[in-house]
Write a protein that holds these residues in place. Structure first.
Motif: not given
Length: 130
Positions: A68, A100, A111-113
């Motif tokens: 990632k 992100k 948006r988050k990972d």
């Protein structure tokens, strides 16, 4: 195993012995003879005094082999490293959210990972100036 040079220190992360993966995180500083790595210490102690760049590419390799990649500020990378070091020492949450930012595609407001500590094999930091 992966290594990264960051602010006059070398960080080594990951490792395996054919059947088991390890979440090892060691720090080597100038003048070390390479035989006795130091643990990074308390979260926040590895924060750079004078960052080389203001941005960095963080590449996280998971135990599945998936990589990632994130384009982050140096502060965000340092926050990630502090979380990782703290979790390695036995404290902190099991996951870490990475924003992100401009990679926000679609109608989403955010948006988050989420990185799971026990799924991280290695990570690499490459600093640059925008």
């Amino acid at each position: 195993m992966s290594a990264v040079s960051l602010n006059n220190a070398i960080y080594v992360a990951g490792g395996s012995n054919r059947s088991n993966y390890y979440s090892v995180f060691e720090k080597y500083a100038p003048g070390d003879d390479g035989t006795s790595p130091s643990q990074p210490g308390e979260p926040g102690t590895s924060q750079p005094d004078n960052p080389v760049g203001d941005r960095a590419i963080l590449v996280v390799t998971l135990t599945t082999g998936l990589e990632k990649e994130f384009d982050l500020s140096v502060k965000e990378v340092n926050d990630f490293i502090s979380w990782y070091e703290g979790k390695q020492a036995g404290s902190g949450s099991a996951s870490y959210a990475i924003n992100k930012h401009d990679n926000n595609k679609g109608p989403f407001s955010s948006r988050k990972d989420y990185m799971l500590f026990d799924r991280i094999l290695t990570f690499e930091v490459s600093e640059y100036t925008k």
